[in-house]
Design a protein around this motif. Sequence first.
Motif, PDB file in Angstrom:
ATOM      1  N   GLU A 377     -17.716 -24.951 -49.208  1.00  0.00           N
ATOM      2  CA  GLU A 377     -17.228 -26.104 -49.960  1.00  0.00           C
ATOM      3  C   GLU A 377     -16.603 -27.180 -49.071  1.00  0.00           C
ATOM      4  OE1 GLU A 377     -14.634 -24.684 -52.998  1.00  0.00           O
ATOM      5  OE2 GLU A 377     -16.125 -23.344 -53.885  1.00  0.00           O
ATOM      6  N   GLU A 378     -16.910 -27.177 -47.779  1.00  0.00           N
ATOM      7  CA  GLU A 378     -16.437 -28.215 -46.876  1.00  0.00           C
ATOM      8  C   GLU A 378     -17.579 -28.639 -45.956  1.00  0.00           C
ATOM      9  OE1 GLU A 378     -12.791 -27.933 -44.866  1.00  0.00           O
ATOM     10  OE2 GLU A 378     -11.723 -26.893 -46.475  1.00  0.00           O
ATOM     11  N   ASP A 379     -17.387 -29.782 -45.276  1.00  0.00           N
ATOM     12  CA  ASP A 379     -18.401 -30.279 -44.354  1.00  0.00           C
ATOM     13  C   ASP A 379     -18.230 -29.706 -42.949  1.00  0.00           C
ATOM     14  OD1 ASP A 379     -19.506 -31.861 -46.338  1.00  0.00           O
ATOM     15  OD2 ASP A 379     -18.230 -33.591 -45.857  1.00  0.00           O
ATOM     16  N   THR A 380     -17.137 -29.009 -42.718  1.00  0.00           N
ATOM     17  CA  THR A 380     -16.830 -28.498 -41.385  1.00  0.00           C
ATOM     18  C   THR A 380     -17.760 -27.361 -40.980  1.00  0.00           C
ATOM     19  OG1 THR A 380     -14.504 -29.062 -41.718  1.00  0.00           O
ATOM     20  CG2 THR A 380     -15.016 -27.551 -39.911  1.00  0.00           C
ATOM     21  N   ILE A 381     -18.251 -27.425 -39.761  1.00  0.00           N
ATOM     22  CA  ILE A 381     -19.084 -26.363 -39.193  1.00  0.00           C
ATOM     23  C   ILE A 381     -18.387 -25.811 -37.957  1.00  0.00           C
ATOM     24  CG2 ILE A 381     -21.259 -25.807 -38.047  1.00  0.00           C
ATOM     25  CD1 ILE A 381     -22.636 -27.844 -39.826  1.00  0.00           C
ATOM     26  N   ILE A 382     -18.163 -24.506 -37.941  1.00  0.00           N
ATOM     27  CA  ILE A 382     -17.612 -23.835 -36.764  1.00  0.00           C
ATOM     28  C   ILE A 382     -18.783 -23.499 -35.852  1.00  0.00           C
ATOM     29  CG2 ILE A 382     -16.208 -21.931 -35.915  1.00  0.00           C
ATOM     30  CD1 ILE A 382     -14.771 -23.913 -37.753  1.00  0.00           C
ATOM     31  N   GLU A 383     -18.782 -24.073 -34.660  1.00  0.00           N
ATOM     32  CA  GLU A 383     -19.921 -23.929 -33.773  1.00  0.00           C
ATOM     33  C   GLU A 383     -19.990 -22.549 -33.131  1.00  0.00           C
ATOM     34  OE1 GLU A 383     -19.216 -27.143 -31.044  1.00  0.00           O
ATOM     35  OE2 GLU A 383     -20.635 -28.437 -32.113  1.00  0.00           O
ATOM     36  N   LYS A 384     -21.199 -22.138 -32.833  1.00  0.00           N
ATOM     37  CA  LYS A 384     -21.423 -20.884 -32.120  1.00  0.00           C
ATOM     38  C   LYS A 384     -20.617 -20.874 -30.821  1.00  0.00           C
ATOM     39  CE  LYS A 384     -25.062 -18.202 -29.844  1.00  0.00           C
ATOM     40  NZ  LYS A 384     -26.513 -18.117 -29.527  1.00  0.00           N
ATOM     41  N   GLY A 385     -19.952 -19.749 -30.553  1.00  0.00           N
ATOM     42  CA  GLY A 385     -19.149 -19.609 -29.346  1.00  0.00           C
ATOM     43  C   GLY A 385     -17.697 -19.970 -29.509  1.00  0.00           C
ATOM     44  N   THR A 386     -17.329 -20.536 -30.675  1.00  0.00           N
ATOM     45  CA  THR A 386     -15.932 -20.916 -30.904  1.00  0.00           C
ATOM     46  C   THR A 386     -15.063 -19.680 -31.100  1.00  0.00           C
ATOM     47  OG1 THR A 386     -16.625 -22.994 -31.951  1.00  0.00           O
ATOM     48  CG2 THR A 386     -14.374 -22.256 -32.361  1.00  0.00           C
ATOM     49  N   ALA A 387     -13.907 -19.673 -30.458  1.00  0.00           N
ATOM     50  CA  ALA A 387     -12.971 -18.562 -30.630  1.00  0.00           C
ATOM     51  C   ALA A 387     -12.212 -18.727 -31.942  1.00  0.00           C
ATOM     52  CB  ALA A 387     -11.992 -18.517 -29.467  1.00  0.00           C
ATOM     53  N   VAL A 388     -11.933 -17.591 -32.587  1.00  0.00           N
ATOM     54  CA  VAL A 388     -11.236 -17.570 -33.868  1.00  0.00           C
ATOM     55  C   VAL A 388     -10.046 -16.618 -33.740  1.00  0.00           C
ATOM     56  CG1 VAL A 388     -11.441 -17.014 -36.322  1.00  0.00           C
ATOM     57  CG2 VAL A 388     -13.403 -17.985 -35.098  1.00  0.00           C
ATOM     58  N   VAL A 389      -8.882 -17.018 -34.237  1.00  0.00           N
ATOM     59  CA  VAL A 389      -7.710 -16.147 -34.178  1.00  0.00           C
ATOM     60  C   VAL A 389      -7.262 -15.792 -35.590  1.00  0.00           C
ATOM     61  CG1 VAL A 389      -6.026 -18.032 -34.094  1.00  0.00           C
ATOM     62  CG2 VAL A 389      -5.423 -15.811 -33.156  1.00  0.00           C
ATOM     63  N   ILE A 390      -6.899 -14.535 -35.781  1.00  0.00           N
ATOM     64  CA  ILE A 390      -6.382 -14.045 -37.059  1.00  0.00           C
ATOM     65  C   ILE A 390      -4.902 -13.714 -36.855  1.00  0.00           C
ATOM     66  CG2 ILE A 390      -6.595 -12.276 -38.849  1.00  0.00           C
ATOM     67  CD1 ILE A 390      -9.519 -11.928 -37.956  1.00  0.00           C
ATOM     68  N   PRO A 391      -3.993 -14.533 -37.389  1.00  0.00           N
ATOM     69  CA  PRO A 391      -2.554 -14.380 -37.133  1.00  0.00           C
ATOM     70  C   PRO A 391      -1.912 -13.318 -38.024  1.00  0.00           C
ATOM     71  CG  PRO A 391      -2.931 -16.280 -38.526  1.00  0.00           C
ATOM     72  CD  PRO A 391      -4.295 -15.699 -38.240  1.00  0.00           C
ATOM     73  N   ILE A 392      -2.110 -12.055 -37.707  1.00  0.00           N
ATOM     74  CA  ILE A 392      -1.655 -10.956 -38.558  1.00  0.00           C
ATOM     75  C   ILE A 392      -0.149 -11.027 -38.808  1.00  0.00           C
ATOM     76  CG2 ILE A 392      -1.461  -8.443 -38.751  1.00  0.00           C
ATOM     77  CD1 ILE A 392      -4.041  -8.228 -37.133  1.00  0.00           C
ATOM     78  N   LEU A 393       0.636 -11.220 -37.739  1.00  0.00           N
ATOM     79  CA  LEU A 393       2.087 -11.272 -37.895  1.00  0.00           C
ATOM     80  C   LEU A 393       2.492 -12.423 -38.803  1.00  0.00           C
ATOM     81  CD1 LEU A 393       4.897 -10.236 -37.092  1.00  0.00           C
ATOM     82  CD2 LEU A 393       4.794 -11.740 -35.086  1.00  0.00           C
ATOM     83  N   GLY A 394       1.860 -13.575 -38.652  1.00  0.00           N
ATOM     84  CA  GLY A 394       2.165 -14.724 -39.496  1.00  0.00           C
ATOM     85  C   GLY A 394       1.899 -14.455 -40.958  1.00  0.00           C
ATOM     86  N   ILE A 395       0.769 -13.827 -41.258  1.00  0.00           N
ATOM     87  CA  ILE A 395       0.409 -13.494 -42.646  1.00  0.00           C
ATOM     88  C   ILE A 395       1.383 -12.473 -43.219  1.00  0.00           C
ATOM     89  CG2 ILE A 395      -1.371 -12.445 -44.108  1.00  0.00           C
ATOM     90  CD1 ILE A 395      -3.437 -13.585 -42.106  1.00  0.00           C
ATOM     91  N   HIS A 396       1.721 -11.458 -42.427  1.00  0.00           N
ATOM     92  CA  HIS A 396       2.598 -10.384 -42.897  1.00  0.00           C
ATOM     93  C   HIS A 396       4.026 -10.852 -43.170  1.00  0.00           C
ATOM     94  CE1 HIS A 396       0.141  -6.631 -41.504  1.00  0.00           C
ATOM     95  NE2 HIS A 396      -0.576  -7.483 -42.221  1.00  0.00           N
ATOM     96  N   ARG A 397       4.412 -11.966 -42.563  1.00  0.00           N
ATOM     97  CA  ARG A 397       5.774 -12.487 -42.800  1.00  0.00           C
ATOM     98  C   ARG A 397       5.746 -13.789 -43.603  1.00  0.00           C
ATOM     99  NH1 ARG A 397       9.540 -11.190 -37.483  1.00  0.00           N
ATOM    100  NH2 ARG A 397       8.797  -9.063 -37.117  1.00  0.00           N
ATOM    101  N   ASP A 398       4.694 -13.972 -44.361  1.00  0.00           N
ATOM    102  CA  ASP A 398       4.550 -15.157 -45.202  1.00  0.00           C
ATOM    103  C   ASP A 398       5.272 -14.908 -46.526  1.00  0.00           C
ATOM    104  OD1 ASP A 398       3.648 -17.219 -46.906  1.00  0.00           O
ATOM    105  OD2 ASP A 398       1.758 -17.380 -45.815  1.00  0.00           O
ATOM    106  N   ALA A 399       6.259 -15.733 -46.828  1.00  0.00           N
ATOM    107  CA  ALA A 399       7.073 -15.538 -48.037  1.00  0.00           C
ATOM    108  C   ALA A 399       6.261 -15.700 -49.323  1.00  0.00           C
ATOM    109  CB  ALA A 399       8.244 -16.516 -48.038  1.00  0.00           C
TER     110      ALA A 399
END
Length: 492
Positions: A377-399
Amino acid sequence: MLMVSLFLVFITAACIIFIVIFKWIFQYWHRKKLPFLKPQIPFGNYPNFFKSKENLGMETAQLYAQMKKKGWKHGGIYILTFPIYMFVHLDYLKNVVEDDGHFCDRLLVGNPKVEPLHAHLMNLKGTQWRYMRTKLSPGFTSGKTKMMFDIIKQCQDCLVKKVENLGCVEVEELCKNFTTDVIGSCAFGLDCKSMENEISPFKIYTRRALPTTTLISRLKLTFFSNFPRFGSFLNIRTIDKDVHDFFMNLVHEVIEYREKNGDSRNDFIQSLIEIKKSGSLTVEDIAAQTFVFFLAGLETSALLMAWTLYELAKNLEIQEGLRDEICEVLEKFDGRICYQSLQEMKYFDQVMNETMRKFPPVPFVNRVCTKDYKIPEEDTIIEKGTAVVIPILGIHRDADYYPDPEKFDPGRFSEENKKKMPSCAYIPFGKGPRSCIGMRLGLLQAKVGLCGLVRNFRFTLNEKTPDVMRLNPGSLFSSPEGGIWLDVEKCL
């Protein structure tokens, strides 16, 4: 004078070119029409490598919190000049972690050509990873994990015996000694005796093998993640050669001994030896998988135990409630800690889950986009080879997901509350195809060790332990800075 003037002109021109290049690079996410946090030349969105005093996982959680405050669903950041895509909204995260076609690879950390120990499951990509995951999965079923219980229980007995003679203990190192013995036995079939011998070679080498985020380590991590081929070409090492050779020789010796003498045990390396007999694995493959199994299981389970003891020492009513459950359940099993008795300790599971929420042993994980991915549902394309980070600590401490996130509340993980929890709001072991393969064994060894300790001892905070604990800036894990010191009293 002319030479000085020319030199100043040259320096000024070089600085201008340098700044222009950085500014152009730092417009990458703008060109991709993705919101991004403003980077600083030359370090991007992360602090100066030379001065950073914060844990890398906490830094990532803080970037997540900034995006969340702005109301973004996702966004871009930079580490040095390298663009990183970060999730904020859980629906976006769910799309990616469960998408096996676009985000099944991780950033390479290390040099498998120079250091074969790096050719392990966490570093393998594409078809190699799928093949190895398929081969290893049967070794981590609940049945296989159950078979290792007796090994873990023997190590627990040594743990309890060690603590009986202590009035005060630093629990992170204590728990690392326990998990060193457990994983050393389950992975290599060795009696490491870490509780007894402070200078055992095995213990010393394993500590040196653990990843850190020192300046040199951060630079190597960034370099290999973005230029893996060039790093391999330069033959850069990320493990000291003597440490690498120690583990390689150890695996060779164990395999040679077992094959020569027909020796067999219910452990991880035996499962790999059986696969090797079919020609599916080499000795180097076995060494690499055993190495990562050891390092991952040692640190993460030890931290789970240490942080649990810390929170129990801070919250004595929770500690007493957990001890009551342990004693009540064990009474039905004639006082024996066994596999089945642990399965009946439901409050115990809630306590451990809440610890991993507040202190996920691995505070963030990464992925790599393996082919262009269009954000739904967006025009954004994540290009091949792009690094992706999953912020587990940030999500776990999200109020938004956990009200009063700094409060330690095992009730969050009651059966009723777990049903209300959004998908991907709790991911201490990752999620999807790349989730932790050794989750069952990691939880089991932590639960066995904690069960013996909480059943027999009462823990309270020692004056050496600060009121507010910080994460160690020199660790890639959620390790406590300065350790966790607790007073110990034998339960009557």
